[in-house]
Design a protein around this motif. Structure first.
Motif, short mmCIF file in Angstrom:
data_model
loop_
_atom_site.label_atom_id
_atom_site.label_comp_id
_atom_site.label_asym_id
_atom_site.label_seq_id
_atom_site.Cartn_x
_atom_site.Cartn_y
_atom_site.Cartn_z
N PHE A 46 0.82 -1.21 0.00
CA PHE A 46 0.00 0.00 0.00
C PHE A 46 0.86 1.26 0.00
O PHE A 46 0.52 2.26 -0.62
CB PHE A 46 -0.93 0.02 1.22
CG PHE A 46 -2.11 -0.91 1.10
CD1 PHE A 46 -2.51 -1.39 -0.13
CD2 PHE A 46 -2.83 -1.30 2.22
CE1 PHE A 46 -3.59 -2.26 -0.25
CE2 PHE A 46 -3.92 -2.15 2.12
CZ PHE A 46 -4.29 -2.63 0.88
N SER A 47 1.98 1.21 0.71
CA SER A 47 2.86 2.38 0.77
C SER A 47 3.45 2.72 -0.59
O SER A 47 3.64 3.89 -0.93
CB SER A 47 4.01 2.14 1.77
OG SER A 47 3.51 1.92 3.06
N TYR A 48 3.71 1.71 -1.39
CA TYR A 48 4.38 1.93 -2.67
C TYR A 48 3.43 2.36 -3.79
O TYR A 48 3.85 2.98 -4.76
CB TYR A 48 5.12 0.67 -3.11
CG TYR A 48 6.55 0.61 -2.62
CD1 TYR A 48 7.43 1.64 -2.87
CD2 TYR A 48 7.01 -0.48 -1.89
CE1 TYR A 48 8.73 1.60 -2.41
CE2 TYR A 48 8.32 -0.54 -1.43
CZ TYR A 48 9.18 0.52 -1.70
OH TYR A 48 10.47 0.48 -1.25
N LEU B 206 6.04 5.29 6.11
CA LEU B 206 6.18 6.46 5.25
C LEU B 206 6.76 7.64 6.01
O LEU B 206 7.63 8.36 5.50
CB LEU B 206 4.82 6.83 4.65
CG LEU B 206 4.32 5.95 3.52
CD1 LEU B 206 2.89 6.30 3.15
CD2 LEU B 206 5.21 6.08 2.28
N THR B 207 6.30 7.84 7.25
CA THR B 207 6.82 8.96 8.04
C THR B 207 8.30 8.78 8.34
O THR B 207 9.11 9.71 8.15
CB THR B 207 6.03 9.09 9.35
OG1 THR B 207 4.67 9.44 9.05
CG2 THR B 207 6.62 10.17 10.24
N LEU B 208 8.69 7.60 8.82
CA LEU B 208 10.09 7.38 9.14
C LEU B 208 10.96 7.44 7.88
O LEU B 208 12.09 7.96 7.92
CB LEU B 208 10.27 6.04 9.83
CG LEU B 208 9.66 5.91 11.23
CD1 LEU B 208 9.98 4.55 11.83
CD2 LEU B 208 10.14 7.02 12.16
N SER C 228 15.18 10.22 4.91
CA SER C 228 15.67 10.79 3.65
C SER C 228 15.79 12.30 3.71
O SER C 228 16.76 12.89 3.20
CB SER C 228 14.74 10.39 2.50
OG SER C 228 13.43 10.89 2.70
N ARG C 229 14.86 12.97 4.37
CA ARG C 229 14.82 14.43 4.39
C ARG C 229 15.77 15.01 5.43
O ARG C 229 16.42 16.05 5.19
CB ARG C 229 13.39 14.90 4.70
CG ARG C 229 13.15 16.39 4.57
CD ARG C 229 13.02 16.78 3.12
NE ARG C 229 12.35 18.07 2.96
CZ ARG C 229 11.96 18.54 1.78
NH1 ARG C 229 12.18 17.83 0.69
NH2 ARG C 229 11.36 19.71 1.68
N ASP C 230 15.83 14.38 6.59
CA ASP C 230 16.52 15.00 7.73
C ASP C 230 17.81 14.32 8.14
O ASP C 230 18.57 14.87 8.93
CB ASP C 230 15.57 15.05 8.94
CG ASP C 230 14.27 15.75 8.60
OD1 ASP C 230 14.32 16.83 8.01
OD2 ASP C 230 13.20 15.19 8.92
N VAL C 231 18.06 13.14 7.62
CA VAL C 231 19.34 12.48 7.88
C VAL C 231 20.17 12.46 6.60
O VAL C 231 21.24 13.07 6.52
CB VAL C 231 19.14 11.04 8.42
CG1 VAL C 231 20.50 10.37 8.64
CG2 VAL C 231 18.35 11.07 9.73
N GLY D 108 13.97 7.58 0.31
CA GLY D 108 12.80 7.32 1.15
C GLY D 108 12.09 6.04 0.77
O GLY D 108 11.69 5.24 1.64
N LYS D 109 11.94 5.79 -0.53
CA LYS D 109 11.28 4.57 -0.99
C LYS D 109 12.12 3.34 -0.65
O LYS D 109 11.56 2.26 -0.38
CB LYS D 109 11.03 4.65 -2.49
CG LYS D 109 9.95 5.65 -2.89
CD LYS D 109 9.74 5.66 -4.39
CE LYS D 109 8.61 6.62 -4.78
NZ LYS D 109 8.39 6.64 -6.24
#
Length: 502
Positions: free
Chosen positions: A172-174, A341-343, A348-351, A368-369
């Protein structure tokens, strides 16, 4: 309830959910905001159902029912404290939405990093969130494992249920990122509330009605209707469970990230109202499930088997029982795919993006994916440990996440808060909570759930007072809130000069 009926029901649910997920696609999501936030265009109805499905996971119908079975009416008080904590969304929600819209934030950790002008704060919050939310994800998977194992009397193993939930969540996430998750959440929320409420009434009628149920409890299990109850709860235990739960709506990033997604403040209000109605009904139903199981099956080996035992009993018609089972499984899946999805967005964004500056957004999305299945597999491994009560494990995760609460409150209400204070608070409190759980979860007779918020607050305030805040980022942050929420503000001296010159 036969094994074949269960497998066919799961197959039908998956076909419907996959169809909804595919229809939710609006072309390929090539941006972080599109994939992880639905381009900030979610309406109030879908947001309310998704927020409900994400928040009320396997914890409720499996965990809260089990907590009621083991601890009596104290479990209702425990959940009502969380319900009261949702009022924090009314306070912080518009502010999250305002700064998210102004600065394009994708994650709560990115927001804190910007507010305190510190990439280290963003990285620390992201890493701490992973440490505490992977076990919470495992709780959801374990809920599905216990459910399928209990309802089939072991014909479907715990591991089979856990693996099935993991695969569904990844899929579902993908499909379309958060859009597919939110639309499938809506289906799942409707199934959860309708089926569980209907079956709760059927079970209670099978036990002779509300009067007979509570007469049985009063006669055979009188402590379940009193405080502190049959032994699970004490005042200190209750306090340790409820304090982290009160802050759940802002401390858990998979929930607070939802505050960036509504298309308008009106949609956010509708989301909150819808969630409160849903939550009140679902809370009462889950507690009634626990009491009903206690009256019908007073000698269960594990309290978390209360709901599976009811669903497999003669009180519930097989078709309705399997619908409730699917609803509980769907609730767990909705929570874990939201967490994944959040983690993934935080890593990806913050690390990754802070370790490799100037990396493209497309590259961030690709990372992220890649992170999504990694997180899922780590949660699966943790779930296989089959640790204690689901409800207690859920709160243990929130005890660690409370490390972020003082920095979050300070971000919006204390200009004197500093990046160093936020960093020390998050890192120090996370380490402290982990140490407490590793050494028995007791210090001076109090658990981590009590100490966490105290330690985090002392560290944040104390270190902030000893260090210097970044005035420019603080001013920009508060100005953005005032502008986006339409508040009047006094112009700065520079602005006044420019206006006079014009």
């Amino acid at each position: 309830m036969t094994e074949s009926l269960i497998w066919w029901s799961i197959a039908i649910y998956l076909l419907i959910a996959i169809g909804i997920a595919i229809m939710s696609r609006q072309g390929p999501s090539e941006s972080m905001s599109g994939y992880f936030l639905g381009n900030r265009q979610m309406n109030g109805f879908v947001s309310a159902l998704s927020y409900s499905a994400t928040t009320y996971s396997a914890f409720m119908m499996v965990g809260l029912a089990g907590l009621t079975y083991a601890g009596g009416v104290g479990a209702l008080g425990f959940e009502i404290i969380y319900f009261a904590g949702v009022s924090l969304v009314a306070v912080f929600g518009p502010k999250f939405w305002a700064v998210g819209k102004k600065f394009g934030f994708v994650t709560p950790s990115e927001m804190l990093g910007h507010r305190y002008n510190s990439k280290h704060v963003a990285m620390a919050v992201s890493i701490a969130s992973c440490i505490f939310l992977i076990p919470y994800s495992a709780v959801q998977l374990a809920g599905v494992g216990y459910l399928l194992q209990g309802i089939t009397d072991g014909a479907i193993t715990f591991t089979t249920g856990v693996v099935l939930a993991t695969v569904i969540a990844i899929f579902f996430s993908y499909i379309a990122g958060i859009r597919s998750v939110m639309w499938t959440d809506s289906l799942q929320a409707i199934m959860m509330i309708v089926a569980s409420t209907l079956v709760a009434f059927l079970v209670i009628q099978g036990l002779g009605g509300f009067g007979a149920l509570f007469d049985t409890l009063a006669t055979e299990h009188p402590q379940s209707l009193t405080v502190p109850g049959p032994g699970l709860f004490s005042f200190v235990t209750f306090l340790g469970l409820t304090i982290p739960w009160f802050f759940f709506s802002i401390s858990n990033p998979q929930v607070s990230q939802r505050l960036f997604m509504p298309s308008s403040l009106r949609s956010m209000r509708h989301m909150l109202i819808g969630f409160l109605v849903f939550g009140f009904i679902y809370t009462m139903v889950s507690v009634l499930w626990g009491f009903s199981a206690l009256a019908a099956f007073p000698s269960l080996e594990r309290a978390d088997l209360a709901t599976p035992s009811l669903l497999a009993s003669e009180f519930v018609p097989p078709v309705l029982g399997v619908i409730v089972m699917i609803g509980i499984m769907a609730a767990a899946v909705s929570t874990i795919d939201s967490i994944m999805l959040t983690l993934a967005s935080m890593v990806s964004r913050d690390v990754y993006a802070n370790v490799k500056p100037n990396v493209s957004e497309k590259r961030q999305l690709l990372v992220g994916k890649f992170v999504v299945p990694v997180i899922a597999l780590m949660a699966l491994a943790f779930a296989e440990l089959q640790l204690d009560l689901i409800a207690v494990l859920s709160v243990a995760a929130s005890s660690g996440l409370v490390a972020m609460v003082p920095a979050l409150i300070g971000a919006f209400y204390w200009k004197r808060g500093t990046g160093v204070g936020a960093l020390v608070s998050v890192v120090g409190t996370s380490a402290f909570v982990l140490l407490m759980y590793a050494t028995g979860n007791s210090l001076l007779g109090l658990p981590a759930g009590v100490w966490g918020i105290v330690v985090a607050s002392v560290l944040f305030v104390g270190v902030s007072l000893m260090t210097k805040p970044h005035q420019a980022s603080s001013d920009a942050f508060f100005t953005a809130i005032a502008e986006e929420l339409g508040k009047k503000r006094r112009p700065t001296s520079d602005q006044a000069t420019k206006e006079a010159a014009a």
